[in-house]
Write an enzyme that holds these catalytic residues in place. Structure first.
Site, PDB file in Angstrom:
ATOM      1  N   ILE A 161       0.835  -1.206   0.000  1.00  0.00           N
ATOM      2  CA  ILE A 161       0.000   0.000   0.000  1.00  0.00           C
ATOM      3  C   ILE A 161       0.865   1.249   0.000  1.00  0.00           C
ATOM      4  CG2 ILE A 161      -1.783   1.273   1.242  1.00  0.00           C
ATOM      5  CD1 ILE A 161      -2.675  -1.443   2.446  1.00  0.00           C
ATOM      6  N   ALA A 237      -4.577   3.052   7.952  1.00  0.00           N
ATOM      7  CA  ALA A 237      -4.025   1.801   8.488  1.00  0.00           C
ATOM      8  C   ALA A 237      -4.845   1.349   9.699  1.00  0.00           C
ATOM      9  CB  ALA A 237      -2.546   1.987   8.833  1.00  0.00           C
ATOM     10  N   ARG A 238      -4.379   1.643  10.909  1.00  0.00           N
ATOM     11  CA  ARG A 238      -5.074   1.247  12.128  1.00  0.00           C
ATOM     12  C   ARG A 238      -5.194   2.439  13.064  1.00  0.00           C
ATOM     13  NH1 ARG A 238      -6.665  -2.195   9.498  1.00  0.00           N
ATOM     14  NH2 ARG A 238      -6.647  -4.454   9.823  1.00  0.00           N
ATOM     15  N   ASP A 262      -9.411   7.142   8.159  1.00  0.00           N
ATOM     16  CA  ASP A 262     -10.277   6.039   7.740  1.00  0.00           C
ATOM     17  C   ASP A 262     -10.280   4.917   8.773  1.00  0.00           C
ATOM     18  OD1 ASP A 262     -11.989   4.748   5.764  1.00  0.00           O
ATOM     19  OD2 ASP A 262     -10.307   3.384   5.390  1.00  0.00           O
ATOM     20  N   GLU A 267     -13.953   1.052  16.883  1.00  0.00           N
ATOM     21  CA  GLU A 267     -14.834   0.993  15.720  1.00  0.00           C
ATOM     22  C   GLU A 267     -15.995   0.043  16.000  1.00  0.00           C
ATOM     23  OE1 GLU A 267     -12.483  -0.042  12.309  1.00  0.00           O
ATOM     24  OE2 GLU A 267     -11.254   1.760  12.427  1.00  0.00           O
ATOM     25  N   HIS A 286     -13.661   3.418   7.741  1.00  0.00           N
ATOM     26  CA  HIS A 286     -12.774   2.277   7.491  1.00  0.00           C
ATOM     27  C   HIS A 286     -13.191   1.515   6.229  1.00  0.00           C
ATOM     28  CE1 HIS A 286      -9.740  -0.436   9.784  1.00  0.00           C
ATOM     29  NE2 HIS A 286      -9.500  -0.422   8.477  1.00  0.00           N
ATOM     30  N   GLY A 288     -11.466   2.061   3.185  1.00  0.00           N
ATOM     31  CA  GLY A 288     -10.413   2.199   2.192  1.00  0.00           C
ATOM     32  C   GLY A 288     -10.268   0.980   1.306  1.00  0.00           C
TER      33      GLY A 288
END
Length: 316
Positions: A161, A237-238, A262, A267, A286, A288
């Site tokens: 990525i 990412a996270r 994102d 979450e 989230h 992506g």
């Protein structure tokens, strides 16, 4: 979709979600598939493991911890429907001899495009200008956006990525630097630097690394203070990579010009999160890696990983 019956002799694959791409299901035709449903709780996953004793788990949503593994004596593989394995207790899996695999790279294009979209939206004030226009304003005489050509993009993580993001950023004329402790090289035209250089030199920073115990909260008050005033932060990412309270304070002070996010520490995001009241933080749920192409690629990659482990095939 109701769970498949596991009363026959066929081994079971548990999917922690409510669907899987047809192409992936075709690969798993010799197994019974049990779906845990949309966003299952950890307790629900444990109960399904106890009920069906799966040989493999494909992780879409929710967490798979030691309790789930203990409830499934036949479990041999936990396969992530994507690249991030932080929702899987890898220590417990290793202790049980359960292999954990990820579908690495299959959603790289989709996630990198999302990161670029968030970067452009931040630099060009897309969301705020749209809101102003809808409220009847015309800010042509007063607004100036950031021109990305000639600016420096710092990438944390140079996997599939990050490298895709680098090429796209170079396409709009950005200088790209990158940090990745596991990368032997940074890719064409990308300067490999230490992490402190990412904070000091970047006009925009984009996170593309897995979440680990070492990098949790790496974007925090200390590191943000090292950045250029007005830096853009992008995270596809996270969420755990960012200390959210510190980022919010940095945005409000102007040290961070804007952020495009994102992923989040918790979450799904619930009502009342302070980010929701900050117009210079762009929010995305989230998604992506959520495209039709990535959905197929992640499903097929996860299914193949299950089949390889059960067949005793090891990565090259």
């Amino acid at each position: 979709m109701s769970p498949a019956s596991s009363s026959g002799a066929r081994p079971v694959i548990l999917v922690t979600g409510n669907d899987l791409a047809p192409q992936a299901l075709a690969l798993l035709r010799d197994f019974d598939i049990v779906y845990a449903g949309r966003t299952p709780s950890e307790d629900e996953i444990v109960a399904l493991c106890r009920q069906h004793d799966p040989a493999g788990i494909i992780v879409r949503y929710g967490k798979v911890g030691e309790a789930a593994m203990q409830a499934a004596p036949s479990l041999r593989v936990i396969s992530k429907h994507g690249s991030g394995t932080d929702t899987i207790d890898k220590t417990a899996a290793a202790a049980r001899g359960i292999e954990v695999r990820a579908a690495v790279g299959v959603n790289a294009g989709a996630v990198a495009e999302e990161a670029l979209a968030l970067l452009l939206a931040c630099a060009k004030s897309v969301v705020s200008l749209d809101a102003r226009m809808r409220a009847g304003h015309w800010d042509k005489a007063t607004h100036k956006s950031m021109e990305l050509a000639g600016k420096t993009l710092g990438l944390v993580g140079l996997g599939a990525i990050g490298r895709r993001m680098a090429r796209m950023a170079q396409g709009v004329g950005m200088r790209v630097i990158g940090f990745d402790p596991y990368a032997k090289d940074a890719g064409d035209g990308v300067a490999l630097v230490d992490l402190d250089a990412i904070w000091r030199e970047s006009d925009a920073i984009s996170l593309h690394c897995p979440l680990t115990a070492d990098n949790r909260g790496m974007v925090n008050a200390r590191t943000l203070a090292l950045c250029k005033p007005g830096v853009i932060i992008v995270n596809t990412a996270r969420g755990g990579l960012i200390e959210e309270a510190d980022l919010l304070q940095a945005v409000r002070s102007g040290q961070v010009g804007s952020a495009g996010l994102d992923s989040f520490a918790v979450e799904p995001m619930t009502a009342g999160h302070p980010f929701q009241q900050e117009p210079r933080i762009l929010l995305s749920p989230h998604i992506g890696g959520v495209t039709p192409e990535a959905y197929i690629g992640m499903g097929v990659g996860a299914a193949r990983n299950v089949l390889d482990v059960l067949a005793g095939v090891h990565p090259a």
